[in-house]
Write an enzyme that holds these catalytic residues in place. Structure first.
Site, PDB file in Angstrom:
ATOM      1  N   HIS A  70      -4.147  14.366  16.042  1.00  0.00           N
ATOM      2  CA  HIS A  70      -2.885  15.195  16.242  1.00  0.00           C
ATOM      3  C   HIS A  70      -2.772  16.008  16.992  1.00  0.00           C
ATOM      4  O   HIS A  70      -1.911  16.390  17.724  1.00  0.00           O
ATOM      5  CB  HIS A  70      -2.436  15.346  14.712  1.00  0.00           C
ATOM      6  CG  HIS A  70      -2.538  14.353  13.711  1.00  0.00           C
ATOM      7  ND1 HIS A  70      -2.080  13.239  13.805  1.00  0.00           N
ATOM      8  CD2 HIS A  70      -3.054  14.437  12.306  1.00  0.00           C
ATOM      9  CE1 HIS A  70      -2.283  12.218  12.862  1.00  0.00           C
ATOM     10  NE2 HIS A  70      -2.895  13.223  11.919  1.00  0.00           N
ATOM     11  N   GLY A 116       0.810  -1.003  -0.006  1.00  0.00           N
ATOM     12  CA  GLY A 116      -0.042   0.112   0.015  1.00  0.00           C
ATOM     13  C   GLY A 116       0.825   1.352  -0.066  1.00  0.00           C
ATOM     14  O   GLY A 116       2.166   1.371   0.082  1.00  0.00           O
ATOM     15  N   ARG A 130       2.316  25.408   3.628  1.00  0.00           N
ATOM     16  CA  ARG A 130       2.426  24.055   4.290  1.00  0.00           C
ATOM     17  C   ARG A 130       3.280  24.303   5.529  1.00  0.00           C
ATOM     18  O   ARG A 130       4.446  24.562   5.286  1.00  0.00           O
ATOM     19  CB  ARG A 130       2.854  22.778   3.364  1.00  0.00           C
ATOM     20  CG  ARG A 130       2.943  21.580   4.029  1.00  0.00           C
ATOM     21  CD  ARG A 130       3.557  20.654   3.148  1.00  0.00           C
ATOM     22  NE  ARG A 130       3.509  19.212   3.653  1.00  0.00           N
ATOM     23  CZ  ARG A 130       4.154  18.310   3.279  1.00  0.00           C
ATOM     24  NH1 ARG A 130       4.937  18.234   2.168  1.00  0.00           N
ATOM     25  NH2 ARG A 130       3.974  17.333   3.638  1.00  0.00           N
ATOM     26  N   LYS A 176       4.632   2.110   1.064  1.00  0.00           N
ATOM     27  CA  LYS A 176       5.684   2.462   0.094  1.00  0.00           C
ATOM     28  C   LYS A 176       6.503   3.693   0.560  1.00  0.00           C
ATOM     29  O   LYS A 176       7.707   3.958   0.345  1.00  0.00           O
ATOM     30  CB  LYS A 176       4.734   2.748  -1.278  1.00  0.00           C
ATOM     31  CG  LYS A 176       5.040   1.734  -2.289  1.00  0.00           C
ATOM     32  CD  LYS A 176       4.540   2.011  -3.667  1.00  0.00           C
ATOM     33  CE  LYS A 176       2.954   1.790  -3.715  1.00  0.00           C
ATOM     34  NZ  LYS A 176       2.168   2.043  -5.144  1.00  0.00           N
ATOM     35  N   LEU A 204       3.051  11.866  16.856  1.00  0.00           N
ATOM     36  CA  LEU A 204       3.671  11.634  18.105  1.00  0.00           C
ATOM     37  C   LEU A 204       5.097  11.228  17.826  1.00  0.00           C
ATOM     38  O   LEU A 204       6.127  10.995  18.682  1.00  0.00           O
ATOM     39  CB  LEU A 204       3.113  10.685  19.241  1.00  0.00           C
ATOM     40  CG  LEU A 204       1.525  10.983  19.626  1.00  0.00           C
ATOM     41  CD1 LEU A 204       1.199  10.037  20.563  1.00  0.00           C
ATOM     42  CD2 LEU A 204       1.904  12.207  20.560  1.00  0.00           C
ATOM     43  N   GLU A 235      -2.149  22.984   5.455  1.00  0.00           N
ATOM     44  CA  GLU A 235      -1.885  22.184   4.258  1.00  0.00           C
ATOM     45  C   GLU A 235      -2.268  23.068   2.993  1.00  0.00           C
ATOM     46  O   GLU A 235      -3.061  23.732   3.119  1.00  0.00           O
ATOM     47  CB  GLU A 235      -2.477  20.772   4.176  1.00  0.00           C
ATOM     48  CG  GLU A 235      -2.055  19.971   5.291  1.00  0.00           C
ATOM     49  CD  GLU A 235      -2.698  18.705   5.502  1.00  0.00           C
ATOM     50  OE1 GLU A 235      -1.955  17.815   4.924  1.00  0.00           O
ATOM     51  OE2 GLU A 235      -3.706  18.492   6.009  1.00  0.00           O
ATOM     52  N   LEU A 268       0.920   3.796   2.146  1.00  0.00           N
ATOM     53  CA  LEU A 268       1.871   4.149   3.465  1.00  0.00           C
ATOM     54  C   LEU A 268       3.118   3.177   3.699  1.00  0.00           C
ATOM     55  O   LEU A 268       4.312   3.989   3.988  1.00  0.00           O
ATOM     56  CB  LEU A 268       0.745   3.802   4.538  1.00  0.00           C
ATOM     57  CG  LEU A 268       1.499   4.351   5.947  1.00  0.00           C
ATOM     58  CD1 LEU A 268       1.401   6.104   6.169  1.00  0.00           C
ATOM     59  CD2 LEU A 268       0.526   4.092   7.284  1.00  0.00           C
TER      60      LEU A 268
END
Ligand SMILES: *[C@@H]1O[C@H](CO)[C@@H](O)[C@H](O)[C@H]1NC(C)=O
Ligand SMILES: *[C@@H]1O[C@H](CO)[C@@H](O)[C@H](O)[C@H]1NC(C)=O
Ligand SMILES: *[C@@H]1O[C@H](CO)[C@@H](O)[C@H](O)[C@H]1NC(C)=O
Ligand SMILES: *[C@@H]1O[C@H](CO)[C@@H](O)[C@H](O)[C@H]1NC(C)=O
Ligand SMILES: *[C@@H]1O[C@H](CO)[C@@H](O)[C@H](O)[C@H]1NC(C)=O
Length: 792
Positions: free
Chosen positions: A268, A36, A366, A40, A207, A244, A38
């Site tokens: 987050h 997937g 960003r 990769k 984190l 972002e 993430l």
């Protein structure tokens, strides 16, 4: 299939049995979702980094990439990615090349679908270990898969793939962990049937960001300097910001369900907030202590009101949704892509300090940062040209944890030089001396002590290392997760009906999304939106006009809820002023129910001049529950009003429902006690103002239809029975209410329309509709009814 790995191990360890015995044990890392995005982008690199860091510290490893993809293709995808693994700058290239080669040989791809696939993985690990004479230390399963797949995978891991007894199991999960409190609870329950809580590692990758991971160590290492100033007396405000530039194209299916608050704030930003706000445990290496401290901070959060947030949506979002989710032209999404939320804590350290949590898509830059801005306490007698000394107390004072991107484009910790020179122990951060000519947060970089990581590490690499080391403190425990959803869910529910402000995106947003704090609320600075999303607002004439007229031959005030509440609050303040002018005191009796809550808030937030010192607060009725019970009228009054105003304690008169450690027992004579207290303090037992509500059955106070109790007689306070739970109540009687100088009846919401209509027509029939018996013998009554209740 593990042949590769076996060979790898043999080659690597140069296995002689005696050497294998020295091993601290073998660790199998299983990465599910290995093909997937993430994986990769981050996870394989993180796993490789783990190998680089730990290969010479005694454990042996095998790595198992797994997915649903069939073996040939999956293998190609995974190894295609592995060939591109990067060597970090702090490892010599030659050594790295050798280790990368070893890593590839210790890695296999396998398809994991059925129970049998899991059982065979487990079998092969066991066989390998016995062949090599290795003990198993533990297994890591990293689930980089969508949450709907968790339960099935969890079942297979638990039943077919646990390590030997004595070895550990660590199962790593990625967000989203639910959608609200209920779904999070459900997911937690489900997982807890398969795993112990200590086996579960819920990742919040923030984190693992170096600047975030350093917040607690920074506070710890600088206790001496921070202790005196890390509080409301010194801190002006805290900003926790993640901006972002990207939009959510290709993710709208997910995004439309979640929105920015669930995507960013709930996890987050909240986690960062906790790291800043929690009491610092004596030992920050102790996960239990840190988690306990964090939960205490959660408990101190003030529940946000709808007015604690501003929300926006970038203009193109709606067309992205229509296009990707095949919605019609009449589909208007209310999903926010920007939100600014004001969070406050109710404890001695933080009371009144605004924590601003802001995040959005399609913004002008960003950047992610945490900024603690200190109050400027100095008065500077000399003009600005004398401030150039870097330690001048006249300059801004701030501490910034810079997460990355933006102008610095690297994680950093910055401390204004006029605060203190921080300790940055452990050698992983280094001071930057030559400052480029940048300005950050209103100061040139030369005004700060600035530190950057010696080696930049991706968040996932940091976290994978912490999973390996079993450092649970960097992960989200179940209690932590539920506390966070418990905090956000009510706000999310109330925002669900709100139309976000539309913004064009990027630089063009100009000041459209700027917001400001006024008291406990936030609102956009620029008041007019460019485009009104909901035509309803425009078509509603006289939105804020109150109509005055008559209801049951008495004064009627009607308006939209907000205006109605604000009018009632002003009328109460006027009554207070007038009563105090006459007698020096104001006796106000308040009802339970939900309508007055907005009023309490209004009084607490806007009426700074209210004469609380001379005001006595009484309760019209109370439920027979402990005062701390969520159903308690006094509890609500406490949380919404008393907590926020300065009323002398001896002026507060809760109803004595709890006597001799029991609730509402006749022989404890609670009603008589309250009546005596009233007789002793309120002249002629005639209240200056009694606030009532009306139930859909026509009840008022806790006087219910079809019961004669409390409608007449000489008693001022009685017990009654409610048809709904909690049944037992204590209440003012009609004779006491009717002795009041003023009565205000507040009725709000569409649900009350029928009873408002009925009561407008009936005469004095308190047996059927107790509210129709409210008729002060020498006082005034005024009806405050909102449009929906009045007009339906
Ligand atoms: C977890 O695995 C154990 C051992 O195989 C089994 O007894 C237990 O029923 C499993 N739990 C669930 C919820 O399937
Ligand atoms: C969205 O997906 C399409 C087709 O897969 C791709 O061409 C496009 O670049 C993607 N857009 C974004 C913003 O990722
Ligand atoms: C702090 O906690 C860690 C982890 O529980 C423990 O190993 C360490 O001994 C503790 N340190 C002190 C000073 O108590
Ligand atoms: C401060 O005062 C001095 C002396 O009058 C003057 O020369 C200087 O321009 C002033 N500086 C500023 C920033 O006002
Ligand atoms: C109490 O009642 C008496 C007699 O009805 C009246 O004279 C007096 O003004 C009342 N006091 C107050 C404070 O209402």
């Amino acid at each position: 299939m593990l042949l590769r790995a076996v060979l790898g191990l043999v080659v690597l360890l140069g296995v002689s049995t005696s050497k294998a015995k020295e091993s601290r044990g073998h660790i199998s890392v299983v990465l599910l979702g290995a093909t997937g995005d993430l994986a990769k982008k981050y996870l394989w690199q993180g796993v490789f980094q783990l190998y680089l860091d730990e290969v010479s510290h005694g454990h042996t490893f095998t790595f198992h990439g797994a997915a649903q993809t069939e073996p040939e293709r999956g293998k190609k995808l995974v190894f295609g990615r592995l060939k591109k693994l990067a060597c970090p700058s702090d490892v010599l290239p030659d050594r790295c090349a050798v280790l990368k080669d070893q890593f590839l040989r210790l890695t296999e791809y396998r398809q994991l679908r059925t129970a049998e696939d899991y059982a065979s993985l487990s079998r092969e690990i066991t066989i390998l270990l016995s062949q090599e004479g290795l003990e198993e230390a533990g297994r890591i399963f990293y689930l980089s898969v969508p949450p709907f797949a968790y339960a099935e995978i969890a079942r297979h891991i638990n039943s077919s793939c646990r390590p030997r007894p004595g070895a550990w199991l660590r199962v790593v999960l990625e967000k989203p962990f639910g959608h609200d409190l209920r779904s999070a609870q459900q997911l937690a329950n489900e997982l807890s049937t398969f795993f112990q809580e200590e086996e579960i590692y819920r990742v919040d990758h923030y984190l693992g960001k170096q600047a975030v991971a350093h917040i607690l160590p920074f506070r710890d290492q600088n206790r001496h300097n921070l202790d005196p100033i890390w509080n409301r007396h010194h801190i002006e405000r805290v900003e926790i910001v993640l901006k972002e530039m990207v939009d959510v194209r290709n993710r709208t299916g997910f995004y439309e369900e979640y929105g920015v608050i669930r995507d960013i704030h709930q996890n987050h930003l909240t986690e960062i907030l906790m790291l800043l706000a929690m009491e610092l445990p004596a030992n920050i290496s102790s996960s239990e202590d840190v988690i306990r401290s964090k939960l205490q901070a959660f408990a101190a959060l003030q529940s946000p009101e709808i007015t604690s947030a501003v929300i926006g949506q970038y203009e193109a979002y709606n067309s992205h949704v229509r296009e990707e989710l095949q919605k019609g032209q009449d589909y208007f999404s209310r999903t926010p892509t920007f939100a600014g939320v004001l969070v406050q804590l109710d404890n001695l350290r933080w009371e009144g300090v605004p924590f601003i949590l802001a995040s959005g898509k399609v913004l002008d830059e960003r950047i992610g940062y945490v900024r603690i801005l200190f109050k400027n306490r100095a008065y500077c007698a000399q003009n600005e040209s004398a401030w150039d000394s870097e330690r001048s107390q006249c300059k801004l004072k701030q501490v910034i944890f810079y997460l990355g991107h933006g102008e610095l484009n690297s994680p950093a910790v910055l401390i204004s030089r006029n605060l203190f020179k921080p300790a940055m122990l452990g050698g992983s951060w280094t001071e930057v001396q030559d400052h480029p000519g940048l300005h950050l947060f209103g100061q040139p970089l030369s005004d700060y002590y600035m530190y950057v990581p010696v080696a930049e590490r991706d968040a996932y690499s940091v976290l994978i290392s912490r999973i390996y080391h079993g450092k649970k403190v960097s992960f989200i425990t179940m209690e932590n997760l539920l506390a966070s959803w418990g905090f956000w869910t009510p706000l999310l529910d109330s925002l669900a009906g709100e139309a976000p402000r539309l913004y064009p995106g990027g630089q063009e947003n100009k000041h459209l999304l700027d917001f400001e704090m006024v008291g406990r609320e936030v609102s956009f600075v620029v008041k007019e939106t460019v485009q009104v999303m909901n035509a309803w607002d425009e078509q509603t004439p006289d939105k804020y006009k109150t109509i005055q007229s008559r209801y049951r031959q008495s004064q009627l005030i009607t308006a939209w809820p907000e205006e109605l509440i604000s009018r009632l609050a002003s009328d109460i303040e006027a009554a207070a002023m007038s009563a105090i002018g006459c007698s020096g005191e104001f006796h106000l009796a308040l009802s339970g129910g939900s309508s007055p809550l907005a009023l309490f808030r209004q009084l607490a937030v806007y009426h700074y001049g209210f004469p609380w010192r001379q005001t006595h607060l009484w309760l019209v009725d109370e439920r027979c529950v402990p005062l701390t019970d969520p159903e308690s009228n006094f509890g609500k009054l406490h949380d919404r009003l008393l907590h926020h105003i300065r009323v002398p304690y001896f002026n507060v008169h809760p109803m004595p429902v709890h006597l001799n450690r029991r609730l509402c027992v006749e022989e404890d004579k609670g009603p008589e006690l309250y009546a005596n207290e009233i007789a002793a303090l309120v002249a002629n037992a005639s209240f200056d103002l009694v606030l009532l509500g009306v139930g859909i059955d026509g009840h008022t106070a806790s006087l219910f239809p079809h019961s004669p109790v409390g409608l007449e007689g000489s008693q001022d306070v009685v017990f009654t029975e409610s048809p709904v739970k909690p049944h037992q109540r204590m209440t003012f009687t009609l004779p006491l209410i009717n002795r009041a100088k003023q009565v205000a009846v507040l009725v709000m919401g569409k649900g009350k329309h029928d009873i408002v209509t009925v009561v407008s027509r009936v005469g004095h029939e308190p047996q059927k509709w107790p509210v129709s018996g409210v008729n002060p013998s020498s006082g005034q009554i005024a009806w405050y009814v909102d449009y929906e209740a009045l007009l339906g």
